[in-house]
Scaffold this motif. Sequence first.
Motif, PDB file in Angstrom:
ATOM      1  N   GLU A  12      34.976  28.037  31.263  1.00 18.24           N
ATOM      2  CA  GLU A  12      35.774  29.099  31.874  1.00 18.24           C
ATOM      3  C   GLU A  12      36.120  28.764  33.317  1.00 18.24           C
ATOM      4  OE1 GLU A  12      37.144  31.968  30.612  1.00 18.24           O
ATOM      5  OE2 GLU A  12      36.617  30.960  28.745  1.00 18.24           O
ATOM      6  N   PHE A  13      35.165  28.190  34.036  1.00 18.25           N
ATOM      7  CA  PHE A  13      35.449  27.813  35.416  1.00 18.25           C
ATOM      8  C   PHE A  13      36.506  26.715  35.486  1.00 18.25           C
ATOM      9  CE2 PHE A  13      31.320  29.774  36.796  1.00 18.25           C
ATOM     10  CZ  PHE A  13      31.871  30.585  37.774  1.00 18.25           C
ATOM     11  N   TRP A  14      36.453  25.748  34.564  1.00 17.19           N
ATOM     12  CA  TRP A  14      37.463  24.693  34.541  1.00 17.19           C
ATOM     13  C   TRP A  14      38.835  25.273  34.216  1.00 17.19           C
ATOM     14  CZ3 TRP A  14      37.662  20.068  36.500  1.00 17.19           C
ATOM     15  CH2 TRP A  14      36.490  19.373  36.746  1.00 17.19           C
ATOM     16  N   ALA A  15      38.871  26.262  33.312  1.00 15.70           N
ATOM     17  CA  ALA A  15      40.149  26.892  32.960  1.00 15.70           C
ATOM     18  C   ALA A  15      40.738  27.626  34.170  1.00 15.70           C
ATOM     19  CB  ALA A  15      39.950  27.859  31.801  1.00 15.70           C
ATOM     20  N   LEU A  16      39.880  28.320  34.931  1.00 17.24           N
ATOM     21  CA  LEU A  16      40.360  29.014  36.130  1.00 17.24           C
ATOM     22  C   LEU A  16      40.807  28.019  37.197  1.00 17.24           C
ATOM     23  CD1 LEU A  16      37.674  31.845  36.418  1.00 17.24           C
ATOM     24  CD2 LEU A  16      40.090  32.136  35.870  1.00 17.24           C
ATOM     25  N   ARG A  17      40.092  26.905  37.285  1.00 19.00           N
ATOM     26  CA  ARG A  17      40.430  25.903  38.290  1.00 19.00           C
ATOM     27  C   ARG A  17      41.788  25.275  38.017  1.00 19.00           C
ATOM     28  NH1 ARG A  17      36.740  20.532  39.740  1.00 19.00           N
ATOM     29  NH2 ARG A  17      38.103  19.731  41.390  1.00 19.00           N
ATOM     30  N   THR A 199      40.431  47.382  38.634  1.00 18.44           N
ATOM     31  CA  THR A 199      41.716  46.890  38.110  1.00 18.44           C
ATOM     32  C   THR A 199      41.727  45.375  37.909  1.00 18.44           C
ATOM     33  OG1 THR A 199      42.573  46.803  40.391  1.00 18.44           O
ATOM     34  CG2 THR A 199      42.995  48.797  39.127  1.00 18.44           C
ATOM     35  N   LEU A 200      41.377  44.635  38.956  1.00 15.34           N
ATOM     36  CA  LEU A 200      41.519  43.183  38.897  1.00 15.34           C
ATOM     37  C   LEU A 200      40.543  42.560  37.909  1.00 15.34           C
ATOM     38  CD1 LEU A 200      43.016  40.768  40.092  1.00 15.34           C
ATOM     39  CD2 LEU A 200      41.239  40.608  41.840  1.00 15.34           C
ATOM     40  N   ILE A 201      39.268  42.919  37.981  1.00 15.24           N
ATOM     41  CA  ILE A 201      38.276  42.307  37.109  1.00 15.24           C
ATOM     42  C   ILE A 201      38.483  42.747  35.661  1.00 15.24           C
ATOM     43  CG2 ILE A 201      35.812  42.062  36.653  1.00 15.24           C
ATOM     44  CD1 ILE A 201      36.905  40.688  39.188  1.00 15.24           C
ATOM     45  N   GLY A 202      38.773  44.023  35.459  1.00 17.73           N
ATOM     46  CA  GLY A 202      39.040  44.492  34.099  1.00 17.73           C
ATOM     47  C   GLY A 202      40.223  43.793  33.462  1.00 17.73           C
ATOM     48  N   ASP A 203      41.311  43.645  34.246  1.00 16.46           N
ATOM     49  CA  ASP A 203      42.504  42.981  33.713  1.00 16.46           C
ATOM     50  C   ASP A 203      42.247  41.503  33.432  1.00 16.46           C
ATOM     51  OD1 ASP A 203      43.958  45.290  33.767  1.00 16.46           O
ATOM     52  OD2 ASP A 203      44.945  44.871  35.684  1.00 16.46           O
ATOM     53  N   LEU A 204      41.588  40.816  34.358  1.00 10.81           N
ATOM     54  CA  LEU A 204      41.328  39.388  34.163  1.00 10.81           C
ATOM     55  C   LEU A 204      40.478  39.140  32.921  1.00 10.81           C
ATOM     56  CD1 LEU A 204      40.640  38.109  37.795  1.00 10.81           C
ATOM     57  CD2 LEU A 204      42.598  37.563  36.345  1.00 10.81           C
ATOM     58  N   THR A 205      39.470  39.977  32.712  1.00 13.09           N
ATOM     59  CA  THR A 205      38.611  39.816  31.536  1.00 13.09           C
ATOM     60  C   THR A 205      39.395  40.032  30.256  1.00 13.09           C
ATOM     61  OG1 THR A 205      36.758  40.645  32.851  1.00 13.09           O
ATOM     62  CG2 THR A 205      36.452  40.544  30.475  1.00 13.09           C
ATOM     63  N   ALA A 206      40.156  41.126  30.218  1.00 15.74           N
ATOM     64  CA  ALA A 206      40.934  41.425  29.012  1.00 15.74           C
ATOM     65  C   ALA A 206      41.957  40.331  28.726  1.00 15.74           C
ATOM     66  CB  ALA A 206      41.628  42.778  29.164  1.00 15.74           C
ATOM     67  N   LEU A 207      42.658  39.888  29.768  1.00 14.64           N
ATOM     68  CA  LEU A 207      43.692  38.866  29.578  1.00 14.64           C
ATOM     69  C   LEU A 207      43.089  37.529  29.159  1.00 14.64           C
ATOM     70  CD1 LEU A 207      46.050  39.639  32.604  1.00 14.64           C
ATOM     71  CD2 LEU A 207      46.424  40.170  30.196  1.00 14.64           C
ATOM     72  N   PHE A 239      33.646  35.939  35.594  1.00 12.32           N
ATOM     73  CA  PHE A 239      34.319  37.117  36.147  1.00 12.32           C
ATOM     74  C   PHE A 239      33.349  37.998  36.924  1.00 12.32           C
ATOM     75  CE2 PHE A 239      36.852  35.907  32.387  1.00 12.32           C
ATOM     76  CZ  PHE A 239      38.037  35.618  33.033  1.00 12.32           C
ATOM     77  N   LEU A 240      32.074  37.986  36.533  1.00 12.84           N
ATOM     78  CA  LEU A 240      31.068  38.679  37.335  1.00 12.84           C
ATOM     79  C   LEU A 240      30.978  38.055  38.722  1.00 12.84           C
ATOM     80  CD1 LEU A 240      28.661  40.602  37.746  1.00 12.84           C
ATOM     81  CD2 LEU A 240      27.209  38.877  36.660  1.00 12.84           C
ATOM     82  N   LEU A 241      30.961  36.738  38.785  1.00  9.80           N
ATOM     83  CA  LEU A 241      30.896  36.048  40.078  1.00  9.80           C
ATOM     84  C   LEU A 241      32.180  36.258  40.874  1.00  9.80           C
ATOM     85  CD1 LEU A 241      29.204  32.696  38.963  1.00  9.80           C
ATOM     86  CD2 LEU A 241      28.139  34.724  39.974  1.00  9.80           C
ATOM     87  N   ILE A 242      33.303  36.277  40.168  1.00  8.51           N
ATOM     88  CA  ILE A 242      34.581  36.536  40.846  1.00  8.51           C
ATOM     89  C   ILE A 242      34.584  37.943  41.439  1.00  8.51           C
ATOM     90  CG2 ILE A 242      37.048  36.923  40.448  1.00  8.51           C
ATOM     91  CD1 ILE A 242      36.910  34.603  38.424  1.00  8.51           C
ATOM     92  N   GLY A 243      34.046  38.899  40.681  1.00  4.77           N
ATOM     93  CA  GLY A 243      33.970  40.265  41.184  1.00  4.77           C
ATOM     94  C   GLY A 243      33.152  40.365  42.457  1.00  4.77           C
ATOM     95  N   MET A 244      32.012  39.677  42.493  1.00  2.60           N
ATOM     96  CA  MET A 244      31.189  39.709  43.687  1.00  2.60           C
ATOM     97  C   MET A 244      31.864  38.966  44.841  1.00  2.60           C
ATOM     98  SD  MET A 244      29.124  41.631  42.389  1.00  2.60           S
ATOM     99  CE  MET A 244      28.315  41.898  43.966  1.00  2.60           C
ATOM    100  N   LEU A 245      32.639  37.919  44.509  1.00  2.89           N
ATOM    101  CA  LEU A 245      33.411  37.234  45.546  1.00  2.89           C
ATOM    102  C   LEU A 245      34.453  38.179  46.141  1.00  2.89           C
ATOM    103  CD1 LEU A 245      34.272  34.698  47.124  1.00  2.89           C
ATOM    104  CD2 LEU A 245      35.735  34.093  45.178  1.00  2.89           C
ATOM    105  N   ASN A 246      35.079  38.991  45.289  1.00  2.00           N
ATOM    106  CA  ASN A 246      36.052  39.967  45.776  1.00  2.00           C
ATOM    107  C   ASN A 246      35.405  40.996  46.690  1.00  2.00           C
ATOM    108  OD1 ASN A 246      38.390  38.975  44.580  1.00  2.00           O
ATOM    109  ND2 ASN A 246      38.019  40.030  42.655  1.00  2.00           N
ATOM    110  N   VAL A 277      30.733  46.123  38.449  1.00  2.66           N
ATOM    111  CA  VAL A 277      31.441  44.963  37.899  1.00  2.66           C
ATOM    112  C   VAL A 277      31.126  44.815  36.417  1.00  2.66           C
ATOM    113  CG1 VAL A 277      31.683  42.466  37.983  1.00  2.66           C
ATOM    114  CG2 VAL A 277      31.563  43.760  40.098  1.00  2.66           C
ATOM    115  N   LEU A 278      29.865  44.986  36.033  1.00  2.00           N
ATOM    116  CA  LEU A 278      29.489  44.892  34.622  1.00  2.00           C
ATOM    117  C   LEU A 278      30.208  45.949  33.791  1.00  2.00           C
ATOM    118  CD1 LEU A 278      25.639  44.222  34.912  1.00  2.00           C
ATOM    119  CD2 LEU A 278      27.407  42.612  34.191  1.00  2.00           C
ATOM    120  N   THR A 279      30.338  47.140  34.334  1.00  2.00           N
ATOM    121  CA  THR A 279      31.080  48.191  33.621  1.00  2.00           C
ATOM    122  C   THR A 279      32.531  47.779  33.417  1.00  2.00           C
ATOM    123  OG1 THR A 279      29.644  49.862  34.633  1.00  2.00           O
ATOM    124  CG2 THR A 279      31.701  50.624  33.652  1.00  2.00           C
TER     125      THR A 279
END
Length: 385
Positions: A12-17, A199-207, A239-246, A277-279
């Motif tokens: 997943e990290f490689w895909a985001l990169r 909004t951002l984390i929920g959308d990124l996970t779903a997409l 995405f959990l780590l991305i959320g905490m980065l945000n 973030v988990l929610t």
Amino acid sequence: MWRQLWVVTRKEFWALRRDRGHIILLILAPILQLIIFGYAATQEVRNVEIAILDHDGSALTRELMQKLQASGYFLTPRIAADEEEIFRLLDGGKVQVGLTIEMDFTEKVQGGRTGHVQIFVDGSDSNAAAIILGYLNNITQDFAASQLALNLQGPLVDDASGPPIRALLVETRPRVWYNPELKSVNFMVPGIIGAILLTLIGDLTALSFVKEREQGTLEQLVVTPLSGFALLLGKTIPFLLIGMLNVLIIVIAGWFWFGVWFKGDALLLVGLSSLFVLTSLGVGVVVSSLARTQQAAMVTSAFYQLPSILLSGFIFPIENMPEPVQYVTYLIPYRYFLNIIRGIYLKGVGLEFLWQDAAILAGFGLVALLLSGFTFRRVLGRGLG
């Protein structure tokens, strides 16, 4: 199992990169939303255009006009010749409020009677109109109280700059806690953290899940030896780590741009933010199971995100909502996270005051994760191993 989890997470990290656009979005989106919300989503109304028709024309009415302008909310008043001019200015949008002061205003006030001021306010924007009326009421009541104090039979106090005046028998000294300057941005910045995570984390996970399904790579993952649990957890950890980065980005940007810093414990802020973030991650997985395309996922997410923002108390006070709607807000996880984040930011309180909201938020997170596991199992067509 841990090796499988690491493989999926690394993928997943490689895909985001590889997706440079996503990386830019993840960094810039929180900052842009912070700036937009910080300036635009404010409950303050300033630079109000006002017109005044002064039938009395006395020093006392001029003092009232000076108080209005000195408040910082109203611009220099326009002096109207008659009420028709006030109405024309209101109709043309040249002013937002008009005042008419009666002929014998000074005589009544100095005689201990009630002086009348007629207020005409543009109600096309009901929220701004209510705030403007609040300003006017506070200023006129303060003015009336000062005049009443002068009329009281209190002891005379010598004033070197003029004639003796009567001392105030009662003097109030207000003290505002938690937000002394009453800046709306201090109230909005903490809430923006939750809005972006929602909004951002929920959308990124779903997409992410829907994109895998559209490209056919999700089915390829299903036939691998990976367990369903490792697959689900490995795809959500990034995405959990991305959320905490945000959260970190918003905290730093809020301090750098608006000068807003949290007063509470940093570890508590991180820990309880991770619950929210988990929610959001759980909701994103559930949305991905309901949607077949990325466009459908975005629309489905909006059905959850928009009511959550409107009913959470982020923009509109819950106390001002109709009673049946107030009961609905108890089903909104964002409501409890707002209480938590504003308590940490503005009041600096600890878990001893926030444990109830934290416990309810943890309950929502557990339900969201259980639902996400159930729906993801249905997508895979097999149990979570």
